[in-house]
Motif scaffolding. Structure first.
Motif, PDB file in Angstrom:
ATOM      1  N   ALA A  11     -43.412 -49.796   9.763  1.00 51.71           N
ATOM      2  CA  ALA A  11     -43.146 -49.466  11.171  1.00 51.71           C
ATOM      3  C   ALA A  11     -43.027 -50.735  12.008  1.00 51.71           C
ATOM      4  O   ALA A  11     -42.146 -50.839  12.877  1.00 51.71           O
ATOM      5  CB  ALA A  11     -44.251 -48.567  11.712  1.00 51.71           C
ATOM      6  N   PHE A  12     -43.888 -51.705  11.747  1.00 48.37           N
ATOM      7  CA  PHE A  12     -43.843 -52.983  12.476  1.00 48.37           C
ATOM      8  C   PHE A  12     -42.534 -53.719  12.194  1.00 48.37           C
ATOM      9  O   PHE A  12     -41.872 -54.215  13.127  1.00 48.37           O
ATOM     10  CB  PHE A  12     -45.036 -53.849  12.066  1.00 48.37           C
ATOM     11  CG  PHE A  12     -44.936 -55.282  12.500  1.00 48.37           C
ATOM     12  CD1 PHE A  12     -45.214 -55.654  13.816  1.00 48.37           C
ATOM     13  CD2 PHE A  12     -44.553 -56.268  11.594  1.00 48.37           C
ATOM     14  CE1 PHE A  12     -45.105 -56.979  14.216  1.00 48.37           C
ATOM     15  CE2 PHE A  12     -44.450 -57.598  11.983  1.00 48.37           C
ATOM     16  CZ  PHE A  12     -44.730 -57.957  13.299  1.00 48.37           C
ATOM     17  N   MET A  13     -42.138 -53.788  10.929  1.00 51.32           N
ATOM     18  CA  MET A  13     -40.935 -54.533  10.564  1.00 51.32           C
ATOM     19  C   MET A  13     -39.680 -53.851  11.087  1.00 51.32           C
ATOM     20  O   MET A  13     -38.703 -54.529  11.443  1.00 51.32           O
ATOM     21  CB  MET A  13     -40.872 -54.709   9.044  1.00 51.32           C
ATOM     22  CG  MET A  13     -42.010 -55.552   8.489  1.00 51.32           C
ATOM     23  SD  MET A  13     -41.884 -55.886   6.724  1.00 51.32           S
ATOM     24  CE  MET A  13     -40.576 -57.109   6.698  1.00 51.32           C
ATOM     25  N   GLU A  14     -39.684 -52.530  11.152  1.00 49.99           N
ATOM     26  CA  GLU A  14     -38.533 -51.822  11.720  1.00 49.99           C
ATOM     27  C   GLU A  14     -38.379 -52.127  13.206  1.00 49.99           C
ATOM     28  O   GLU A  14     -37.250 -52.248  13.710  1.00 49.99           O
ATOM     29  CB  GLU A  14     -38.689 -50.320  11.510  1.00 49.99           C
ATOM     30  CG  GLU A  14     -38.377 -49.866  10.099  1.00 49.99           C
ATOM     31  CD  GLU A  14     -38.248 -48.365   9.991  1.00 49.99           C
ATOM     32  OE1 GLU A  14     -37.311 -47.899   9.317  1.00 49.99           O
ATOM     33  OE2 GLU A  14     -39.089 -47.658  10.571  1.00 49.99           O
ATOM     34  N   ARG A  15     -39.484 -52.254  13.909  1.00 51.57           N
ATOM     35  CA  ARG A  15     -39.413 -52.583  15.341  1.00 51.57           C
ATOM     36  C   ARG A  15     -38.829 -53.970  15.557  1.00 51.57           C
ATOM     37  O   ARG A  15     -38.238 -54.241  16.612  1.00 51.57           O
ATOM     38  CB  ARG A  15     -40.807 -52.496  15.975  1.00 51.57           C
ATOM     39  CG  ARG A  15     -41.323 -51.066  16.130  1.00 51.57           C
ATOM     40  CD  ARG A  15     -42.499 -50.995  17.082  1.00 51.57           C
ATOM     41  NE  ARG A  15     -43.644 -51.753  16.596  1.00 51.57           N
ATOM     42  CZ  ARG A  15     -44.612 -51.258  15.825  1.00 51.57           C
ATOM     43  NH1 ARG A  15     -44.554 -49.982  15.449  1.00 51.57           N
ATOM     44  NH2 ARG A  15     -45.621 -51.998  15.446  1.00 51.57           N
TER      45      ARG A  15
END
Length: 408
Positions: free
Chosen positions: A274-278
């Motif tokens: 989720a962090f890397m997608e943001r």
């Protein structure tokens, strides 16, 4: 603590109910796959096979996975993902029931080839189903949820399998495996019947499909992933032997180290994705980063005799796995929009089947011929080759996208 837990739960928001059903079906199926972790013990202890015979059965197992992934991709395009998954689950359940009565060497080889071929027909079909039930912006997290279900299932399965063997013997594993496969199939009928489930994929289909073997960049991408798989599977074949023979770790210590992999995935993979997608980094850039982390992890074996370095190495390898696999899956699904999704994802699954066929054996042969240190250096070299291939694919795709923008 409550804030951290709430933030963790928030990473699961937005996923469709069908994806959650797929995850539950996957968990039931994988938790029931108890014969597989104990296969070598069953063949040695119960059937009295030689080590050479066990090796050949495992080879048939790998080729069955390869064939199943290929035919599963074809069936997904011809019959659809729902019928392919249902046939695979029910067929695997029935296969487990019959396989316990086969004891001869060649019949066992054929039996496991056919069983795993039927079982792995569902792999590309699951990818296609996941694509159909996920919004484009949620696909990577949806894939991560399925990976989480797989890891939880594989964690629960061996523990229950050990209790069943101790209680009633190996034959109990075949019955439980068969029943859970059929239960997963019934759950599929109940929850994901196409007449009831609404597809959420909003991406437009391609009018002129491109066969995957003619998509040069996709083939190079899969070659790089197969090389990555050869490197990664060492953590489940040659690395445990290194722990025991060179670092003198006990079986319980080795189990804890391997268990660290599953725990880290369960606790951190979804928030990490989720962090890397943001951050809006490209999928291929993330795959490259994951590959480099896994290759870098072998450096821990050269740092010294302190066993804490082994923990660090496992953590770094797991970090690479958590990044590379979800984004690699997501890129393959996105690329599959160019053509036949089932065939694309079948080829994707086959790349990892090849890793298992050649990765374990090649690692063992390298250790036997050249020793552990040289083997780790070879794995680092393979990582470099795979990275170069992925960088090439990334640059070519960037060029393609820029040319398409100019032509619009």
């Amino acid at each position: 603590m409550k804030t951290i837990f709430t933030a963790y739960l928030n990473t699961f928001k937005g996923l469709s109910k069908e994806v959650w059903w797929l995850a539950l079906i996957t968990f039931v199926n994988r938790a029931g796959a108890m014969v597989i972790p104990f296969l070598s013990l069953y063949l040695r202890d119960d059937l009295q096979f030689s080590l050479s015979d066990v090796g050949w059965v495992m080879t048939c197992f790998g080729f069955g996975s390869l064939f199943g992934s290929w035919i599963g991709g074809k069936l997904s395009d011809k019959l659809g993902y729902y019928k392919t998954i249902l046939f695979s689950l029910i067929g695997t359940g029935i296969g487990f029931f019959f396989l316990q009565f086969i004891t001869g060497f060649w019949p066992i080889c054929l039996g496991f080839f056919l069983l795993i071929a039927i079982a792995d027909m569902s792999r590309p079909a699951f990818f296609v189903a996941l694509s159909a039930y996920s919004k484009p912006e949620n696909k990577t997290r949806s894939l991560t949820l399925i990976r989480l279900a797989i890891n939880l299932g594989f964690s629960a399965g061996p523990a229950l399998g050990g209790l069943i063997i101790a209680g009633i013997g190996y034959f109990g594993l075949f019955w439980v495996d068969g029943i859970t496969c059929i239960l997963a199939g019934l759950l599929l009928i109940k929850a994901l019947n196409p007449r009831k489930a609404k597809e959420t994929d909003q991406e437009a289909p391609v009018l002129i499909p491109l066969p995957p073997h003619k998509d040069q960049l996709y083939v190079i991408f899969l070659i790089a992933l197969a090389l990555f798989g050869i490197v990664f599977v060492q953590y489940f074949s040659t690395v445990p032997l290194y722990y025991k023979e060179v670092r003198s770790l006990s079986e319980s210590q080795i189990g804890l180290l391997l268990g660290l992999n599953g725990f880290l995935i369960f606790a951190f993979e979804m928030p990490l994705i989720a962090f890397m997608e943001r951050k809006k980094w490209s999928q291929l850039a993330n795959v490259i980063a994951g590959l480099l982390f896994t290759g870098l992890s072998f450096g821990a074996f050269f740092l010294g005799s302190w066993n804490l370095f082994l923990v660090v190495g496992m953590a770094v390898a797991t970090l690479g796995e958590m990044i590379a696999f979800p984004f690699g899956n997501a890129f393959a699904l996105r690329r599959a929009k160019l053509g036949r999704q089932g065939a694309y994802m079948g080829l994707y699954s086959m790349s990892f089947s090849l890793s298992h066929i050649f990765g374990h054996n090649s690692g063992m042969q390298l250790v036997n011929a050249l020793g552990y240190d040289i083997t780790w250096l070879v794995m680092v070299a393979i990582t470099v080759v795979a990275t170069v291939l992925l960088v090439y694919v990334k640059r070519r795709i960037t060029t393609e996208e820029q040319e398409n923008l100019v032509n619009i």
